[in-house]
Design a protein around this motif. Structure first.
Motif, PDB file in Angstrom:
ATOM      1  N   MET A   1      53.274  48.263  37.815  1.00 58.31           N
ATOM      2  CA  MET A   1      52.040  47.872  37.700  1.00 58.31           C
ATOM      3  C   MET A   1      50.895  48.768  38.336  1.00 58.31           C
ATOM      4  O   MET A   1      51.221  49.046  39.733  1.00 58.31           O
ATOM      5  N   THR A   2      49.972  49.302  37.775  1.00 54.04           N
ATOM      6  CA  THR A   2      49.084  50.228  38.245  1.00 54.04           C
ATOM      7  C   THR A   2      47.899  49.594  39.426  1.00 54.04           C
ATOM      8  O   THR A   2      48.174  48.411  39.165  1.00 54.04           O
ATOM      9  N   LEU A   3      47.528  50.314  40.015  1.00 52.61           N
ATOM     10  CA  LEU A   3      46.367  49.858  40.920  1.00 52.61           C
ATOM     11  C   LEU A   3      45.382  49.080  39.990  1.00 52.61           C
ATOM     12  O   LEU A   3      44.798  48.022  40.513  1.00 52.61           O
ATOM     13  N   ALA A   4      44.983  49.902  38.922  1.00 52.48           N
ATOM     14  CA  ALA A   4      43.945  49.091  38.005  1.00 52.48           C
ATOM     15  C   ALA A   4      44.407  47.876  37.329  1.00 52.48           C
ATOM     16  O   ALA A   4      43.483  46.956  37.297  1.00 52.48           O
ATOM     17  N   ILE A   7      44.114  45.168  40.042  1.00 48.04           N
ATOM     18  CA  ILE A   7      42.724  44.529  40.323  1.00 48.04           C
ATOM     19  C   ILE A   7      42.226  44.077  39.239  1.00 48.04           C
ATOM     20  O   ILE A   7      41.601  42.990  39.469  1.00 48.04           O
ATOM     21  N   GLN A   8      42.534  44.366  38.030  1.00 50.67           N
ATOM     22  CA  GLN A   8      42.115  43.597  36.998  1.00 50.67           C
ATOM     23  C   GLN A   8      42.815  42.084  36.954  1.00 50.67           C
ATOM     24  O   GLN A   8      42.142  41.155  36.595  1.00 50.67           O
ATOM     25  N   ALA A   9      43.968  42.058  37.141  1.00 53.44           N
ATOM     26  CA  ALA A   9      44.533  40.720  37.335  1.00 53.44           C
ATOM     27  C   ALA A   9      43.995  39.869  38.197  1.00 53.44           C
ATOM     28  O   ALA A   9      43.584  38.652  38.259  1.00 53.44           O
ATOM     29  N   ILE A  88      28.435  51.069  37.683  1.00 53.74           N
ATOM     30  CA  ILE A  88      29.499  51.867  38.705  1.00 53.74           C
ATOM     31  C   ILE A  88      30.959  51.703  38.158  1.00 53.74           C
ATOM     32  O   ILE A  88      31.344  50.546  37.914  1.00 53.74           O
ATOM     33  N   THR A  89      31.780  52.582  38.280  1.00 52.55           N
ATOM     34  CA  THR A  89      33.072  52.598  37.931  1.00 52.55           C
ATOM     35  C   THR A  89      33.942  52.656  39.309  1.00 52.55           C
ATOM     36  O   THR A  89      33.647  53.778  40.034  1.00 52.55           O
ATOM     37  N   ASP A  90      34.859  51.735  39.443  1.00 49.97           N
ATOM     38  CA  ASP A  90      35.767  51.874  40.616  1.00 49.97           C
ATOM     39  C   ASP A  90      36.632  52.863  40.630  1.00 49.97           C
ATOM     40  O   ASP A  90      36.861  53.503  39.578  1.00 49.97           O
ATOM     41  N   GLY A  91      37.084  53.455  41.748  1.00 48.39           N
ATOM     42  CA  GLY A  91      38.138  54.534  42.044  1.00 48.39           C
ATOM     43  C   GLY A  91      39.466  54.500  40.959  1.00 48.39           C
ATOM     44  O   GLY A  91      40.127  55.340  40.539  1.00 48.39           O
ATOM     45  N   SER A  92      39.726  53.105  40.842  1.00 50.60           N
ATOM     46  CA  SER A  92      41.097  53.093  40.073  1.00 50.60           C
ATOM     47  C   SER A  92      40.689  53.206  38.534  1.00 50.60           C
ATOM     48  O   SER A  92      41.536  53.406  37.615  1.00 50.60           O
TER      49      SER A  92
END
Length: 107
Positions: A1-4, A7-9, A88-92
């Motif tokens: 699972m990626t960081l994005a 975070i989404q979950a 704003i878009t986060d870094g992930s």
């Protein structure tokens, strides 16, 4: 699972825990998480001015066709209309944050 994806979950779980709030944009409803950030202020000529009334975080994957909210567009949250002052878009790359202000601000 990626960081994005992580975070989404987590954002989905927080949204559910908060009673599933939504923001309406472009005729569609999107699950969101309101921030406890509250008002933010900017130092302007003559003193501080409140520039944002609310911050909402949204799972970026919910938007289709690569079309996302833009500054100056309107949204409805909790039966109140707001204008988007910043996106704003986060870094992930997994979430976007909308900074919102009253549509009457600056009038």
């Amino acid at each position: 699972m990626t960081l994005a994806q992580t975070i989404q979950a987590d954002l989905t779980s927080i949204n559910t825990d908060m009673g599933s709030p939504v923001v309406e944009w472009s005729g569609e409803e999107y699950p969101c998480v309101p921030s406890s950030l509250g008002n933010s202020q900017m130092l302007e000529l003559g003193g501080f001015e409140i520039s944002n009334d609310l911050s909402l975080t949204i799972n970026k994957s919910l938007f289709t066709g690569g079309v996302y909210p833009k500054e100056t567009q309107s949204v409805i949250y909790n039966s109140h209309s707001y204008k988007i002052t910043k996106v704003i878009t986060d870094g992930s790359g997994g979430i976007i944050r909308l900074l919102l202000a009253s549509p009457n601000r600056g009038v």
